[in-house]
Design a protein around this motif. Structure first.
Motif, mmCIF file in Angstrom:
data_model
loop_
_atom_site.group_PDB
_atom_site.id
_atom_site.type_symbol
_atom_site.label_atom_id
_atom_site.label_comp_id
_atom_site.label_asym_id
_atom_site.label_seq_id
_atom_site.Cartn_x
_atom_site.Cartn_y
_atom_site.Cartn_z
ATOM 1 N N ILE A 19 -7.252 -8.197 -1.961
ATOM 2 C CA ILE A 19 -6.965 -6.937 -2.643
ATOM 3 C C ILE A 19 -7.400 -5.810 -1.713
ATOM 4 C CG2 ILE A 19 -7.343 -5.552 -4.714
ATOM 5 C CD1 ILE A 19 -8.241 -8.151 -6.112
ATOM 6 N N ASN A 20 -6.487 -4.921 -1.390
ATOM 7 C CA ASN A 20 -6.731 -3.945 -0.327
ATOM 8 C C ASN A 20 -6.771 -2.503 -0.857
ATOM 9 O OD1 ASN A 20 -7.090 -3.125 2.386
ATOM 10 N ND2 ASN A 20 -4.908 -2.684 2.570
ATOM 11 N N ARG A 21 -7.677 -2.288 -1.792
ATOM 12 C CA ARG A 21 -7.890 -0.930 -2.317
ATOM 13 C C ARG A 21 -9.383 -0.612 -2.326
ATOM 14 N NH1 ARG A 21 -5.773 0.366 -7.797
ATOM 15 N NH2 ARG A 21 -5.249 2.419 -6.924
ATOM 16 N N ASN A 26 -11.149 -1.818 -5.294
ATOM 17 C CA ASN A 26 -10.163 -2.895 -5.446
ATOM 18 C C ASN A 26 -9.716 -3.075 -6.899
ATOM 19 O OD1 ASN A 26 -10.109 -3.562 -2.659
ATOM 20 N ND2 ASN A 26 -12.026 -4.681 -2.899
ATOM 21 N N VAL A 32 -1.206 -4.512 -7.320
ATOM 22 C CA VAL A 32 -2.195 -5.552 -7.038
ATOM 23 C C VAL A 32 -1.848 -6.839 -7.777
ATOM 24 C CG1 VAL A 32 -4.601 -6.235 -7.376
ATOM 25 C CG2 VAL A 32 -4.066 -3.965 -6.493
ATOM 26 N N GLY A 56 -11.613 -9.426 -2.010
ATOM 27 C CA GLY A 56 -11.352 -7.996 -1.997
ATOM 28 C C GLY A 56 -11.779 -7.395 -0.675
ATOM 29 N N CYS A 63 -13.421 -6.926 -7.262
ATOM 30 C CA CYS A 63 -12.456 -6.223 -8.100
ATOM 31 C C CYS A 63 -13.220 -5.625 -9.272
ATOM 32 C CB CYS A 63 -11.360 -7.160 -8.599
ATOM 33 S SG CYS A 63 -10.203 -6.359 -9.745
#
Length: 259
Positions: A19-21, A26, A32, A56, A63
């Protein structure tokens, strides 16, 4: 994914879903959820992939749950649809026949707890904080419960969900949510070690074994023992089973075909 909210990467025989936030801890949004689902499907479509790793980006969060920056979007529903994308992701994970490991390097909250529970094994850094804080914003971890209640003791699940208060990695491990808790600097090494203990085993046995475990989860003992005695007979006829027995007799490492 076009928005790069999830990075999909094959590393040897492991398929990494990241997960790339990190700037949003994330948090979950539509991109996602779709990205993770795509990762699961891609991993199963690639015969060389033996294990999935879900993690993440960054060291702050695995997350943190739904993206509440736009709470209207987070809680909006299309009531004409009988299913929800996040629920469909949990369904997809439970039907998976390749094992998945959660690499938890940062906070794991709310919907992130569902992602943790949908994997088969989990390794976390010792500083990670977990929780089900939904009651603090007027909702409840409804879909997470579908998986969590079969993993953790009921009294603990009640406390987590009804109080919304966080708990640490050692408590998560004691409750059965984690296989290993390690210092942050050792997290990747422990995940690699666990991957190594999977990829040298029979892919056929693992695939059919996961399928059987899913099938018997809701069966009575009499139903499950009848089902599994037929499954072991079928498994014994596979090429991997024959190769495993032959390799044992010849005192060598087996050469798995996955058939």
């Amino acid at each position: 994914m076009t928005d790069n909210s999830v990075i999909l990467e094959k590393r040897g025989q492991a398929f990494w879903i990241t997960i790339n936030r990190p700037d949003k801890r994330n948090a979950l949004n539509a991109g996602v959820i779709a990205g993770i689902a795509k990762g699961y499907r891609d991993a199963h479509d690639d015969k060389d992939v033996r294990v999935i790793v879900l993690t993440g980006a960054g060291d702050k969060a695995f997350c943190a749950g739904a993206d509440l920056q736009n709470s209207g979007a987070a809680f909006s529903m299309d009531f004409s649809r009988p299913n929800v994308d996040y629920a469909d992701l949990l369904r997809l994970s439970q039907d998976a026949t390749k094992p998945a490991i959660a690499r938890v390097g940062g906070v794991c909250m709310a919907g992130g707890m569902g992602l943790l529970c949908m994997t088969d094994m989990a390794v976390a850094a010792d500083h990670v904080v977990f929780g089900l804080p939904e009651v603090k914003v007027g909702v409840f971890p409804m879909q997470v419960m579908s998986l969590l209640q079969s993993i953790a003791p009921p009294r603990l699940v009640n406390e987590w969900a009804l109080t919304g208060e966080p708990f640490d990695a050692r408590a998560a491990q004691a409750a059965g949510l984690l296989n290993y808790v390690v210092p942050s600097a050792e997290l990747d090494a422990k995940v690699d070690w666990l991957i190594g203990r999977i990829v040298d085993k029979s892919p056929t046995a693992i695939r059919r074994g996961k399928y059987a475990m899913r099938a018997i989860a809701s069966m009575s003992f009499d139903e499950s023992i009848a089902y599994t005695e037929s499954q072991i007979a079928l498994l014994a006829m596979t090429e991997d089973a024959k190769e495993g027995l032959k390799a044992f007799g010849e005192k060598r490492k087996p050469s798995w075909t996955g058939r």
